[in-house]
Write a protein that holds these residues in place. Structure first.
Motif, PDB file in Angstrom:
ATOM      1  N   GLY A  39       0.796  -1.216   0.000  1.00 46.43           N
ATOM      2  CA  GLY A  39       0.000   0.000   0.000  1.00 46.43           C
ATOM      3  C   GLY A  39       0.825   1.260   0.000  1.00 46.43           C
ATOM      4  O   GLY A  39       2.064   1.216  -0.073  1.00 46.43           O
ATOM      5  N   TRP A  40       0.112   2.371   0.082  1.00 50.74           N
ATOM      6  CA  TRP A  40       0.712   3.700   0.099  1.00 50.74           C
ATOM      7  C   TRP A  40       0.098   4.533   1.221  1.00 50.74           C
ATOM      8  O   TRP A  40      -1.122   4.532   1.406  1.00 50.74           O
ATOM      9  N   TYR A  41       0.961   5.220   1.944  1.00 50.14           N
ATOM     10  CA  TYR A  41       0.557   6.236   2.901  1.00 50.14           C
ATOM     11  C   TYR A  41       1.077   7.574   2.379  1.00 50.14           C
ATOM     12  O   TYR A  41       1.944   7.614   1.511  1.00 50.14           O
ATOM     13  N   ARG A  42       0.554   8.630   2.943  1.00 45.64           N
ATOM     14  CA  ARG A  42       1.113   9.945   2.664  1.00 45.64           C
ATOM     15  C   ARG A  42       1.072  10.789   3.935  1.00 45.64           C
ATOM     16  O   ARG A  42       0.247  10.568   4.813  1.00 45.64           O
ATOM     17  N   GLN A  43       1.982  11.742   3.980  1.00 46.70           N
ATOM     18  CA  GLN A  43       2.012  12.666   5.110  1.00 46.70           C
ATOM     19  C   GLN A  43       2.351  14.052   4.619  1.00 46.70           C
ATOM     20  O   GLN A  43       3.406  14.268   4.001  1.00 46.70           O
ATOM     21  N   VAL A 100      -3.547   5.957   1.945  1.00 48.23           N
ATOM     22  CA  VAL A 100      -4.079   6.370   0.649  1.00 48.23           C
ATOM     23  C   VAL A 100      -4.740   5.204  -0.072  1.00 48.23           C
ATOM     24  O   VAL A 100      -5.871   5.313  -0.546  1.00 48.23           O
ATOM     25  N   ALA A 101      -4.033   4.095  -0.182  1.00 47.79           N
ATOM     26  CA  ALA A 101      -4.554   2.949  -0.932  1.00 47.79           C
ATOM     27  C   ALA A 101      -3.867   1.679  -0.460  1.00 47.79           C
ATOM     28  O   ALA A 101      -2.703   1.707  -0.047  1.00 47.79           O
ATOM     29  N   VAL A 102      -4.610   0.584  -0.548  1.00 47.86           N
ATOM     30  CA  VAL A 102      -4.116  -0.721  -0.125  1.00 47.86           C
ATOM     31  C   VAL A 102      -4.517  -1.748  -1.177  1.00 47.86           C
ATOM     32  O   VAL A 102      -5.601  -1.651  -1.763  1.00 47.86           O
ATOM     33  N   ILE A 103      -3.646  -2.735  -1.391  1.00 50.34           N
ATOM     34  CA  ILE A 103      -3.974  -3.813  -2.320  1.00 50.34           C
ATOM     35  C   ILE A 103      -3.477  -5.131  -1.737  1.00 50.34           C
ATOM     36  O   ILE A 103      -2.339  -5.232  -1.279  1.00 50.34           O
ATOM     37  N   LYS A 108       7.350  -9.156  -9.937  1.00 54.02           N
ATOM     38  CA  LYS A 108       8.462  -8.211  -9.762  1.00 54.02           C
ATOM     39  C   LYS A 108       8.482  -7.587  -8.374  1.00 54.02           C
ATOM     40  O   LYS A 108       9.340  -6.735  -8.098  1.00 54.02           O
ATOM     41  N   ASN A 109       7.549  -7.976  -7.522  1.00 52.97           N
ATOM     42  CA  ASN A 109       7.463  -7.407  -6.167  1.00 52.97           C
ATOM     43  C   ASN A 109       7.390  -5.883  -6.205  1.00 52.97           C
ATOM     44  O   ASN A 109       8.153  -5.184  -5.510  1.00 52.97           O
ATOM     45  N   MET A 110       6.498  -5.399  -7.015  1.00 55.03           N
ATOM     46  CA  MET A 110       6.337  -3.954  -7.155  1.00 55.03           C
ATOM     47  C   MET A 110       4.891  -3.540  -6.926  1.00 55.03           C
ATOM     48  O   MET A 110       3.955  -4.310  -7.198  1.00 55.03           O
ATOM     49  N   VAL A 111       4.723  -2.310  -6.446  1.00 54.90           N
ATOM     50  CA  VAL A 111       3.411  -1.720  -6.280  1.00 54.90           C
ATOM     51  C   VAL A 111       3.438  -0.337  -6.910  1.00 54.90           C
ATOM     52  O   VAL A 111       4.474   0.345  -6.885  1.00 54.90           O
ATOM     53  N   PHE A 112       2.306   0.048  -7.489  1.00 53.20           N
ATOM     54  CA  PHE A 112       2.228   1.303  -8.221  1.00 53.20           C
ATOM     55  C   PHE A 112       1.041   2.127  -7.714  1.00 53.20           C
ATOM     56  O   PHE A 112       0.071   1.570  -7.201  1.00 53.20           O
ATOM     57  N   LEU A 113       1.137   3.430  -7.900  1.00 57.74           N
ATOM     58  CA  LEU A 113       0.019   4.304  -7.582  1.00 57.74           C
ATOM     59  C   LEU A 113      -0.126   5.304  -8.724  1.00 57.74           C
ATOM     60  O   LEU A 113       0.722   6.185  -8.881  1.00 57.74           O
ATOM     61  N   GLN A 114      -1.175   5.123  -9.514  1.00 60.48           N
ATOM     62  CA  GLN A 114      -1.476   6.063 -10.580  1.00 60.48           C
ATOM     63  C   GLN A 114      -2.354   7.160 -10.003  1.00 60.48           C
ATOM     64  O   GLN A 114      -3.437   6.879  -9.479  1.00 60.48           O
ATOM     65  N   MET A 115      -1.898   8.398 -10.095  1.00 62.32           N
ATOM     66  CA  MET A 115      -2.601   9.524  -9.504  1.00 62.32           C
ATOM     67  C   MET A 115      -3.020  10.478 -10.610  1.00 62.32           C
ATOM     68  O   MET A 115      -2.171  11.044 -11.304  1.00 62.32           O
ATOM     69  N   ASN A 116      -4.319  10.621 -10.786  1.00 60.59           N
ATOM     70  CA  ASN A 116      -4.876  11.517 -11.804  1.00 60.59           C
ATOM     71  C   ASN A 116      -5.651  12.646 -11.137  1.00 60.59           C
ATOM     72  O   ASN A 116      -5.997  12.566  -9.959  1.00 60.59           O
ATOM     73  N   SER A 117      -5.933  13.665 -11.907  1.00 61.86           N
ATOM     74  CA  SER A 117      -6.701  14.818 -11.410  1.00 61.86           C
ATOM     75  C   SER A 117      -6.154  15.314 -10.078  1.00 61.86           C
ATOM     76  O   SER A 117      -6.905  15.535  -9.124  1.00 61.86           O
ATOM     77  N   LEU A 118      -4.866  15.478 -10.023  1.00 60.27           N
ATOM     78  CA  LEU A 118      -4.214  15.848  -8.771  1.00 60.27           C
ATOM     79  C   LEU A 118      -4.641  17.240  -8.310  1.00 60.27           C
ATOM     80  O   LEU A 118      -4.873  18.144  -9.125  1.00 60.27           O
ATOM     81  N   TYR A 128       4.699   7.327   0.949  1.00 58.48           N
ATOM     82  CA  TYR A 128       5.484   6.180   1.379  1.00 58.48           C
ATOM     83  C   TYR A 128       4.797   4.887   0.958  1.00 58.48           C
ATOM     84  O   TYR A 128       3.595   4.719   1.181  1.00 58.48           O
ATOM     85  N   CYS A 129       5.547   3.982   0.380  1.00 63.92           N
ATOM     86  CA  CYS A 129       4.983   2.661   0.128  1.00 63.92           C
ATOM     87  C   CYS A 129       5.310   1.756   1.316  1.00 63.92           C
ATOM     88  O   CYS A 129       6.253   2.011   2.073  1.00 63.92           O
ATOM     89  N   TRP A 130       4.510   0.728   1.457  1.00 65.42           N
ATOM     90  CA  TRP A 130       4.748  -0.244   2.522  1.00 65.42           C
ATOM     91  C   TRP A 130       4.309  -1.620   2.037  1.00 65.42           C
ATOM     92  O   TRP A 130       3.443  -1.737   1.166  1.00 65.42           O
ATOM     93  N   VAL A 131       4.926  -2.637   2.603  1.00 61.58           N
ATOM     94  CA  VAL A 131       4.565  -4.007   2.264  1.00 61.58           C
ATOM     95  C   VAL A 131       4.583  -4.846   3.537  1.00 61.58           C
ATOM     96  O   VAL A 131       5.303  -4.541   4.485  1.00 61.58           O
ATOM     97  N   VAL A 132       3.809  -5.905   3.534  1.00 60.85           N
ATOM     98  CA  VAL A 132       3.825  -6.883   4.610  1.00 60.85           C
ATOM     99  C   VAL A 132       4.459  -8.153   4.065  1.00 60.85           C
ATOM    100  O   VAL A 132       3.950  -8.738   3.093  1.00 60.85           O
ATOM    101  N   ASN A 133       5.578  -8.533   4.659  1.00 60.08           N
ATOM    102  CA  ASN A 133       6.295  -9.736   4.260  1.00 60.08           C
ATOM    103  C   ASN A 133       6.470 -10.610   5.493  1.00 60.08           C
ATOM    104  O   ASN A 133       7.133 -10.214   6.448  1.00 60.08           O
ATOM    105  N   VAL A 134       5.850 -11.775   5.470  1.00 57.87           N
ATOM    106  CA  VAL A 134       5.941 -12.714   6.598  1.00 57.87           C
ATOM    107  C   VAL A 134       5.558 -12.001   7.901  1.00 57.87           C
ATOM    108  O   VAL A 134       6.311 -11.989   8.875  1.00 57.87           O
TER     109      VAL A 134
END
Length: 115
Positions: free
Chosen positions: A35-39, A48-51, A75-85, A94-100
């Motif tokens: 996911g993504w957080y913002r500050q 912001v968003a979680v998947i 590829k162990n990647m996450v993306f955030l497409q931001m439109n109409s900013l 900030y991106c974050w991931v949960v691993n184990v």
């Protein structure tokens, strides 16, 4: 340990678009949720968003219909497409991931929406 590297931030005018990317590397066993957080300055951190690994998504009300989160499990990647900013989207993202069962964070990438 898992390392996360974000990219894609920058300065954009209101109404513009940006695409953030986050690549995970290191001792990756099985990344589950991403996911993504913002500050923003003077504000609390906001999710912001979680998947999930299966592709289920969830968004903050403030970005629904404008932002899209996606991932590439191979590829162990996450993306955030931001439109109409909007100017209020200005923040460090900030991106974050949960691993184990452990959460890892990236260093953050600045997004500035301004004329």
């Amino acid at each position: 340990q898992v390392q996360l590297v974000e990219s894609g931030g920058g300065l954009v005018q209101p109404g513009g678009s940006l695409r953030l990317s986050c690549a995970a590397s290191g001792s990756i066993s099985s990344i589950n949720t991403m996911g993504w957080y913002r500050q923003a300055p003077g504000k609390q951190r906001e999710s912001v968003a979680v998947i999930t690994r299966g592709g289920t998504t969830n968004y903050a009300d403030s970005v629904k219909g404008r932002f899209t989160i996606s991932r590439d499990n191979a590829k162990n990647m996450v993306f955030l497409q931001m439109n109409s900013l909007k100017p209020e989207d200005t923040a460090v993202y900030y991106c974050w991931v949960v691993n184990v069962l452990r959460t890892y964070w990236g260093q953050g990438t600045q997004v500035t929406v301004s004329t």
